[in-house]
Design a protein around this motif. Sequence first.
Motif, short mmCIF file in Angstrom:
data_model
loop_
_atom_site.label_atom_id
_atom_site.label_comp_id
_atom_site.label_asym_id
_atom_site.label_seq_id
_atom_site.Cartn_x
_atom_site.Cartn_y
_atom_site.Cartn_z
N PRO A 56 0.82 -1.22 0.00
CA PRO A 56 0.00 0.00 0.00
C PRO A 56 0.85 1.27 0.00
O PRO A 56 1.74 1.44 0.84
CB PRO A 56 -0.81 -0.13 1.29
CG PRO A 56 -0.93 -1.60 1.50
CD PRO A 56 0.39 -2.17 1.05
N SER A 78 -8.04 1.87 -1.45
CA SER A 78 -8.74 2.33 -0.25
C SER A 78 -10.21 2.66 -0.50
O SER A 78 -10.94 2.97 0.45
CB SER A 78 -8.02 3.55 0.34
OG SER A 78 -7.80 4.54 -0.65
N VAL A 100 -4.99 5.24 -1.66
CA VAL A 100 -3.92 4.29 -1.35
C VAL A 100 -4.23 3.00 -2.10
O VAL A 100 -5.38 2.57 -2.16
CB VAL A 100 -3.84 4.01 0.16
CG1 VAL A 100 -2.72 3.03 0.49
CG2 VAL A 100 -3.65 5.32 0.93
N TRP A 270 0.72 10.99 5.22
CA TRP A 270 1.21 9.61 5.07
C TRP A 270 2.06 9.20 6.27
O TRP A 270 1.97 8.07 6.75
CB TRP A 270 1.98 9.45 3.77
CG TRP A 270 2.36 8.01 3.49
CD1 TRP A 270 3.61 7.48 3.41
CD2 TRP A 270 1.45 6.93 3.27
NE1 TRP A 270 3.55 6.15 3.14
CE2 TRP A 270 2.23 5.77 3.05
CE3 TRP A 270 0.06 6.82 3.23
CZ2 TRP A 270 1.67 4.51 2.80
CZ3 TRP A 270 -0.51 5.58 2.97
CH2 TRP A 270 0.29 4.44 2.77
N GLN A 273 -0.14 8.36 8.90
CA GLN A 273 -1.04 7.27 8.47
C GLN A 273 -2.51 7.67 8.58
O GLN A 273 -3.36 6.89 9.05
CB GLN A 273 -0.74 6.00 9.27
CG GLN A 273 0.49 5.24 8.78
CD GLN A 273 0.32 4.71 7.35
OE1 GLN A 273 -0.42 3.77 7.10
NE2 GLN A 273 1.00 5.35 6.40
N LYS A 277 -7.29 3.47 4.50
CA LYS A 277 -6.60 2.19 4.44
C LYS A 277 -7.14 1.33 3.30
O LYS A 277 -8.27 1.50 2.84
CB LYS A 277 -6.77 1.44 5.77
CG LYS A 277 -6.31 2.23 7.00
CD LYS A 277 -4.81 2.40 6.99
CE LYS A 277 -4.32 2.95 8.34
NZ LYS A 277 -3.92 4.34 8.28
N GLU A 281 -5.15 -5.24 3.74
CA GLU A 281 -3.71 -5.01 3.77
C GLU A 281 -3.29 -4.55 5.16
O GLU A 281 -3.97 -3.74 5.78
CB GLU A 281 -3.30 -3.95 2.73
CG GLU A 281 -3.48 -4.37 1.28
CD GLU A 281 -2.32 -5.19 0.76
OE1 GLU A 281 -1.48 -5.64 1.57
OE2 GLU A 281 -2.26 -5.39 -0.47
N THR A 282 -2.15 -5.06 5.63
CA THR A 282 -1.68 -4.72 6.97
C THR A 282 -0.33 -3.99 6.96
O THR A 282 0.11 -3.51 8.00
CB THR A 282 -1.55 -5.98 7.83
OG1 THR A 282 -0.67 -6.91 7.18
CG2 THR A 282 -2.92 -6.65 8.03
N PHE A 284 2.53 -1.18 4.82
CA PHE A 284 2.53 0.00 3.95
C PHE A 284 3.96 0.36 3.58
O PHE A 284 4.91 -0.03 4.27
CB PHE A 284 1.82 1.19 4.62
CG PHE A 284 2.52 1.72 5.84
CD1 PHE A 284 3.45 2.75 5.73
CD2 PHE A 284 2.25 1.21 7.10
CE1 PHE A 284 4.10 3.26 6.85
CE2 PHE A 284 2.89 1.72 8.22
CZ PHE A 284 3.82 2.74 8.10
#
Length: 296
Positions: A56, A78, A100, A270, A273, A277, A281-282, A284
């Motif tokens: 991501p 996202s 994202v 960014w 964060q 999201k 996905e976990t 980035f």
Amino acid sequence: MSNIKLIIEERPSNIGNFMVGRLLPFREKRMVGPFCFIDHMGPAKLSDHENLDVGPHPHIGLSTLTYLFEGSVMHKDSLGTAIEIKPNQVNWMTAGNGIVHSERTPEYLRHSDKNLHGLQIWVALPKELEEMSPNFAHITEEEIPTWENNGVSFKLIAGEAFGKKSAVPVYSPLYFLEIKTTKATTINIGDDLFGESALYILEGSISSEVHRYEPKHILIANDSKLCSFEMAENTTVYIFGGEPFPEERYIYWNFVASTKELIEDAKTRWIEQSFPKVPGETTFVPLPQAHPLKNK
């Protein structure tokens, strides 16, 4: 007088675990019309333990165009989009004020040998739309205008030209056109082009004003209206361009904007964060701290 203003050669660039050939931006030519970034992916043969994995990462101020010749990529973003793109289709993702996405080898291909080959392109948004809400469009092969003329195959992947219009929902006057030959042919298409124009040679070769040009080069035209050249047999080229914007554009990492303030805001968001999201996905991609800020 030659109509070739500039010749740009593909340069190797690493996008994580994958090498690509970078074509734009170039130090002497940051943009062609609204086009501000082009990467040539592959052709690559990936083994059963090699996969495309771009985690991501964010974008602002642009639309991305992904077009594959071979292989398959799973796109997730996202907005909740999760779609596999295959050859001759178009993924068109408009970042606007922030999106994202991730790009990975689909799960069913991750443990087998596969090929990957395509183009990834960024198209800057007009100033009045660069903070619009993000959106995504997937265009099938059947929605892309294709035709033949004197044995030459044409495909209008995005934009408008030759009285035809692609289904890709672009936001400024532009064109992205594929031309293929099976035999040597002279092409005269200047009257159907406008703004700034460039030509990318994927395979084969072209000749213009006694000069011969090989693959992995972009040729920038002095005048799009004088676009005439000879294509050798079994040649594929892409012609792209359009109306340039009156304002310059700044590029930092994956961010494109008409002001440095918008880019600084995106960098902060960014790092914190606070971008939306990508479901499922976990991880980035962190912000590169030493990435240069480039202007047009």
